[in-house]
Design a protein around this motif. Structure first.
Motif, PDB file in Angstrom:
ATOM      1  N   GLN A  46       0.266  13.923 -23.662  1.00 56.09           N
ATOM      2  CA  GLN A  46       0.525  12.964 -22.589  1.00 56.09           C
ATOM      3  C   GLN A  46       1.742  13.394 -21.767  1.00 56.09           C
ATOM      4  N   ARG A  47       2.812  13.796 -22.437  1.00 56.87           N
ATOM      5  CA  ARG A  47       4.031  14.236 -21.750  1.00 56.87           C
ATOM      6  C   ARG A  47       3.737  15.459 -20.873  1.00 56.87           C
ATOM      7  N   SER A  48       3.039  16.437 -21.418  1.00 57.77           N
ATOM      8  CA  SER A  48       2.733  17.662 -20.678  1.00 57.77           C
ATOM      9  C   SER A  48       1.842  17.386 -19.473  1.00 57.77           C
ATOM     10  N   ARG A  49       0.835  16.542 -19.683  1.00 63.41           N
ATOM     11  CA  ARG A  49      -0.057  16.202 -18.569  1.00 63.41           C
ATOM     12  C   ARG A  49       0.728  15.569 -17.431  1.00 63.41           C
ATOM     13  N   LYS A  50       1.606  14.648 -17.766  1.00 61.20           N
ATOM     14  CA  LYS A  50       2.401  13.978 -16.742  1.00 61.20           C
ATOM     15  C   LYS A  50       3.375  14.940 -16.064  1.00 61.20           C
ATOM     16  N   ALA A  73      -9.258  25.516 -24.704  1.00 56.25           N
ATOM     17  CA  ALA A  73      -9.226  25.309 -23.250  1.00 56.25           C
ATOM     18  C   ALA A  73      -7.991  24.513 -22.845  1.00 56.25           C
ATOM     19  N   LEU A  74      -7.626  23.537 -23.643  1.00 58.67           N
ATOM     20  CA  LEU A  74      -6.452  22.714 -23.354  1.00 58.67           C
ATOM     21  C   LEU A  74      -5.178  23.545 -23.409  1.00 58.67           C
ATOM     22  N   VAL A  75      -5.053  24.385 -24.417  1.00 56.14           N
ATOM     23  CA  VAL A  75      -3.866  25.224 -24.565  1.00 56.14           C
ATOM     24  C   VAL A  75      -3.764  26.223 -23.411  1.00 56.14           C
ATOM     25  N   ALA A  76      -4.884  26.659 -22.866  1.00 58.39           N
ATOM     26  CA  ALA A  76      -4.850  27.541 -21.707  1.00 58.39           C
ATOM     27  C   ALA A  76      -4.233  26.832 -20.498  1.00 58.39           C
ATOM     28  N   LEU A  77      -4.439  25.525 -20.395  1.00 56.26           N
ATOM     29  CA  LEU A  77      -3.896  24.740 -19.276  1.00 56.26           C
ATOM     30  C   LEU A  77      -2.484  24.235 -19.551  1.00 56.26           C
ATOM     31  N   VAL A  78      -2.233  23.787 -20.756  1.00 55.32           N
ATOM     32  CA  VAL A  78      -0.930  23.224 -21.131  1.00 55.32           C
ATOM     33  C   VAL A  78      -0.480  23.849 -22.464  1.00 55.32           C
ATOM     34  N   PRO A  79      -0.007  25.101 -22.407  1.00 52.70           N
ATOM     35  CA  PRO A  79       0.347  25.808 -23.644  1.00 52.70           C
ATOM     36  C   PRO A  79       1.444  25.137 -24.458  1.00 52.70           C
ATOM     37  N   GLU A  80       2.224  24.279 -23.825  1.00 55.63           N
ATOM     38  CA  GLU A  80       3.312  23.626 -24.544  1.00 55.63           C
ATOM     39  C   GLU A  80       2.836  22.668 -25.631  1.00 55.63           C
ATOM     40  N   VAL A  81       1.543  22.331 -25.666  1.00 52.75           N
ATOM     41  CA  VAL A  81       1.032  21.457 -26.733  1.00 52.75           C
ATOM     42  C   VAL A  81       0.667  22.232 -27.995  1.00 52.75           C
ATOM     43  N   LEU A  82       0.611  23.551 -27.902  1.00 49.71           N
ATOM     44  CA  LEU A  82       0.178  24.363 -29.045  1.00 49.71           C
ATOM     45  C   LEU A  82       0.993  24.108 -30.316  1.00 49.71           C
ATOM     46  N   PRO A  83       2.307  24.011 -30.256  1.00 47.48           N
ATOM     47  CA  PRO A  83       3.045  23.771 -31.511  1.00 47.48           C
ATOM     48  C   PRO A  83       2.692  22.449 -32.198  1.00 47.48           C
TER      49      PRO A  83
END
Length: 93
Positions: free
Chosen positions: A9-13, A50-60
């Motif tokens: 949610q934070r990354s998307r925003k 696919a999500l990590v490709a767009l918002v890699p900061e969620v990977l951890p």
């Protein structure tokens, strides 16, 4: 809410995307993004990649099993491409 849900949610925003914008980019429904962000559901590996490709900061914040699978895929990619990745013009090692 899980750490992954909060991070998503934070990354998307931070990217300035609505749930609908992110859903379109991933070719899924807005409801699916909502379920991920509320912690009701967790993305499949296909959607996580696919999500990590767009918002890699969620990977951890991904589940440990998915992190290990991604690490194994990255090692296989480096073996297949002589120590680097498959990106055009990438200089990673």
């Amino acid at each position: 809410m899980t750490a992954f849900a909060r991070a998503l949610q934070r990354s998307r925003k931070e990217h300035g995307w609505s749930q609908e914008n992110l859903a379109r980019k991933l070719e899924i429904s807005q409801a699916t993004v909502s379920f991920w962000e509320s912690g009701v559901e967790y993305p499949s590996f296909k959607h996580l990649a696919a999500l990590v490709a767009l918002v890699p900061e969620v990977l951890p914040y991904a589940h440990q099993e998915e992190l290990e699978l991604i690490r194994r895929l990255l090692r296989a990619e480096k073996l297949a491409f002589g120590g680097g990745c498959s990106c055009q013009g990438c200089n990673c090692s």
